[in-house]
Write a protein that holds these residues in place. Sequence first.
Motif, PDB file in Angstrom:
ATOM      1  N   SER A   1       9.418   3.547   5.443  1.00  0.00           N
ATOM      2  CA  SER A   1      10.029   4.296   4.327  1.00  0.00           C
ATOM      3  C   SER A   1      11.287   3.608   3.835  1.00  0.00           C
ATOM      4  O   SER A   1      11.537   3.524   2.633  1.00  0.00           O
ATOM      5  CB  SER A   1      10.418   5.708   4.764  1.00  0.00           C
ATOM      6  N   THR A   2      12.093   3.139   4.780  1.00  0.00           N
ATOM      7  CA  THR A   2      13.344   2.479   4.388  1.00  0.00           C
ATOM      8  C   THR A   2      13.038   1.183   3.647  1.00  0.00           C
ATOM      9  O   THR A   2      13.722   0.836   2.672  1.00  0.00           O
ATOM     10  CB  THR A   2      14.212   2.199   5.629  1.00  0.00           C
ATOM     11  N   ALA A   3      11.995   0.471   4.076  1.00  0.00           N
ATOM     12  CA  ALA A   3      11.592  -0.759   3.385  1.00  0.00           C
ATOM     13  C   ALA A   3      11.145  -0.446   1.957  1.00  0.00           C
ATOM     14  O   ALA A   3      11.479  -1.176   1.015  1.00  0.00           O
ATOM     15  CB  ALA A   3      10.465  -1.447   4.157  1.00  0.00           C
ATOM     16  N   CYS A   4      10.414   0.656   1.790  1.00  0.00           N
ATOM     17  CA  CYS A   4      10.001   1.069   0.440  1.00  0.00           C
ATOM     18  C   CYS A   4      11.223   1.429  -0.398  1.00  0.00           C
ATOM     19  O   CYS A   4      11.320   1.052  -1.572  1.00  0.00           O
ATOM     20  CB  CYS A   4       9.052   2.263   0.497  1.00  0.00           C
ATOM     21  N   ALA A   5      12.160   2.166   0.196  1.00  0.00           N
ATOM     22  CA  ALA A   5      13.382   2.550  -0.516  1.00  0.00           C
ATOM     23  C   ALA A   5      14.118   1.303  -1.007  1.00  0.00           C
ATOM     24  O   ALA A   5      14.557   1.223  -2.158  1.00  0.00           O
ATOM     25  CB  ALA A   5      14.282   3.380   0.397  1.00  0.00           C
TER      26      ALA A   5
ATOM     27  N   LYS B   1       0.845  -1.208   0.000  1.00  0.00           N
ATOM     28  CA  LYS B   1       0.000   0.000   0.000  1.00  0.00           C
ATOM     29  C   LYS B   1       0.877   1.254   0.000  1.00  0.00           C
ATOM     30  O   LYS B   1       0.601   2.228  -0.704  1.00  0.00           O
ATOM     31  CB  LYS B   1      -0.908   0.000   1.236  1.00  0.00           C
ATOM     32  N   GLU B   2       1.944   1.229   0.807  1.00  0.00           N
ATOM     33  CA  GLU B   2       2.820   2.401   0.914  1.00  0.00           C
ATOM     34  C   GLU B   2       3.614   2.631  -0.373  1.00  0.00           C
ATOM     35  O   GLU B   2       3.836   3.787  -0.771  1.00  0.00           O
ATOM     36  CB  GLU B   2       3.768   2.224   2.113  1.00  0.00           C
ATOM     37  N   LEU B   3       4.034   1.552  -1.025  1.00  0.00           N
ATOM     38  CA  LEU B   3       4.753   1.695  -2.293  1.00  0.00           C
ATOM     39  C   LEU B   3       3.877   2.425  -3.311  1.00  0.00           C
ATOM     40  O   LEU B   3       4.321   3.378  -3.961  1.00  0.00           O
ATOM     41  CB  LEU B   3       5.132   0.315  -2.858  1.00  0.00           C
ATOM     42  N   SER B   4       2.617   1.986  -3.427  1.00  0.00           N
ATOM     43  CA  SER B   4       1.711   2.639  -4.375  1.00  0.00           C
ATOM     44  C   SER B   4       1.475   4.088  -3.993  1.00  0.00           C
ATOM     45  O   SER B   4       1.530   4.985  -4.847  1.00  0.00           O
ATOM     46  CB  SER B   4       0.365   1.902  -4.419  1.00  0.00           C
ATOM     47  N   ALA B   5       1.240   4.329  -2.710  1.00  0.00           N
ATOM     48  CA  ALA B   5       0.976   5.699  -2.262  1.00  0.00           C
ATOM     49  C   ALA B   5       2.174   6.613  -2.545  1.00  0.00           C
ATOM     50  O   ALA B   5       2.002   7.774  -2.940  1.00  0.00           O
ATOM     51  CB  ALA B   5       0.641   5.704  -0.771  1.00  0.00           C
ATOM     52  N   SER B   6       3.387   6.069  -2.352  1.00  0.00           N
ATOM     53  CA  SER B   6       4.598   6.870  -2.593  1.00  0.00           C
ATOM     54  C   SER B   6       4.694   7.331  -4.044  1.00  0.00           C
ATOM     55  O   SER B   6       5.167   8.427  -4.320  1.00  0.00           O
ATOM     56  CB  SER B   6       5.868   6.061  -2.302  1.00  0.00           C
ATOM     57  N   ILE B   7       4.278   6.468  -4.955  1.00  0.00           N
ATOM     58  CA  ILE B   7       4.337   6.846  -6.375  1.00  0.00           C
ATOM     59  C   ILE B   7       3.206   7.798  -6.718  1.00  0.00           C
ATOM     60  O   ILE B   7       3.407   8.811  -7.394  1.00  0.00           O
ATOM     61  CB  ILE B   7       4.273   5.588  -7.284  1.00  0.00           C
TER      62      ILE B   7
END
Lengths: 294, 294
Positions: B69-73, B18-24
């Motif tokens: 955030s670090t996991a998404c990075a 969910k966070e990956l999509s939101a970040s983009i």
Amino acid sequence: MTVQHETFISKYKDILEKELSASIHKLNAPQALKGAMLYSLTAGGKRIRPILLFAAIDAYEKNPEKGLSTACALEMIHTYSLIHDDLPCMDDDDLRRGKPTNHKIFGEALAILAGDGLLTYSFQLIAEDEHLDHHQKIWLMKMLSTCAGPEGMVGGQVADIQAENQELHLKELEYIHNHKTGRLLTYSIIAGAKIAGATEDELDLFEKFSRHLGLAFQISDDILDVIGDEKITGKRIGSDIEKKKSTYPSLLSLEGAKEHLAHHIHEAKETLSKTNLKTDLLQYLTDVVAGRDR
Amino acid sequence: MTVQHETFISKYKDILEKELSASIHKLNAPQALKGAMLYSLTAGGKRIRPILLFAAIDAYEKNPEKGLSTACALEMIHTYSLIHDDLPCMDDDDLRRGKPTNHKIFGEALAILAGDGLLTYSFQLIAEDEHLDHHQKIWLMKMLSTCAGPEGMVGGQVADIQAENQELHLKELEYIHNHKTGRLLTYSIIAGAKIAGATEDELDLFEKFSRHLGLAFQISDDILDVIGDEKITGKRIGSDIEKKKSTYPSLLSLEGAKEHLAHHIHEAKETLSKTNLKTDLLQYLTDVVAGRDR
């Protein structure tokens, strides 16, 4: 003052180029990768972005060398973008500044990886810099990723590709330039100011200055493509027209583009003088960047 | 304990995705670029690196979301490396996890830029994270650039390309794996530990653990290429032999490779237990990563 300014420029260009080479040599990485990274990093160029960064520090009468790692990072990002831009699937250029492009020498795979390596390493240089405090480092890396990434240079490059063979409006043309080249020029200035200890108000002024500077740079480039001297610019005249690219002269006429250029140079210099700092070098560089010396 | 661990994994996989999509989505960038970045980010996968990061935080009984955030990075860096690896001038793969690769959908230029964008944006995510302190952010960005750049993943990728069609020694094979995949796996673990407040001694133990884990992962992968079930692994069996790639079974025989795998799994688990932390989830994940569940 010109001699003094030219002395500054050549002194710090030299310091930068030595540090760029040293940064690559000390890497614990495959020789082939280091060779490909070094090839493009040392292929010449005016080093205008690092010089702007040093000049912004000089405006505070601080030692420009405090910005050396950040200047190297900036030049590495700029260099990676050229390597990737030159690839066959992008601009497909065989030559840059009279030398074979990276992929012509090392092959496409290594060229892509050399670009990836330069981009990644640029953050390492800032993170490891012992002359910057924690707050500065985080600010510098945050702004670098913003200015170079999807919201900056990479975004501008995508917009540029999508605009191929399309007639653009002035706003669209400015979006491309503001992102593809403008954001990294802005970073050069505000990174230097931040390293020198700029206030928020000063950063705002420097950001405004660099927006005008970036547009002046691009308009001047477009004008030179129409009226420049190939021997001086090192570029073939009329290539934008051949590629049917939208340019300032094509959208505004040559006279209109010249007026636009004069406006941005004027605004850039006006904004500089509002900082109440020692900006004579940046004033001089504004003329250099805006092609007044070309 | 398995159900509890599987619940953890699926819970945090969901939170991550969910966070990956939101970040983009929140990026102020051209839609075409966001689309290409999102396509590969959401193309599935076990998300093993982010899960390891969350599990390392869990070992300290802290909230894993502090590492979001670090996991998404981390996942963005992994994804960019896959996009660039799949390009025609690299591995020339048309499919990944049963879906067309990025360049097959978006073209090579946009694929390269989507990779560049993901790589650059990953640093922005960490720099902007409000849950981390200054010291952690700088450490996380420094280690990320080291593990992903010329001294890490990019260096390993170059070494791998240079090793094509060559008979390797075990040391050379381990160099490639330690860099191409190992360093980013190590980062997953030590980044999580650092976010949770690990001591230097604990970080050393986690680094040792993840070195064994990374090699176990690679040896297991090589063994599965010889004896695996295509339906379960999703990969074609025997492709390493076809490509004449040096692998653990080719250098050590199948039995030797299995012994090597058992040794690294044992060492990994031994090292974990020395931390005196709640490492049951990491013990479980060691079996998962080492292919004991495949």
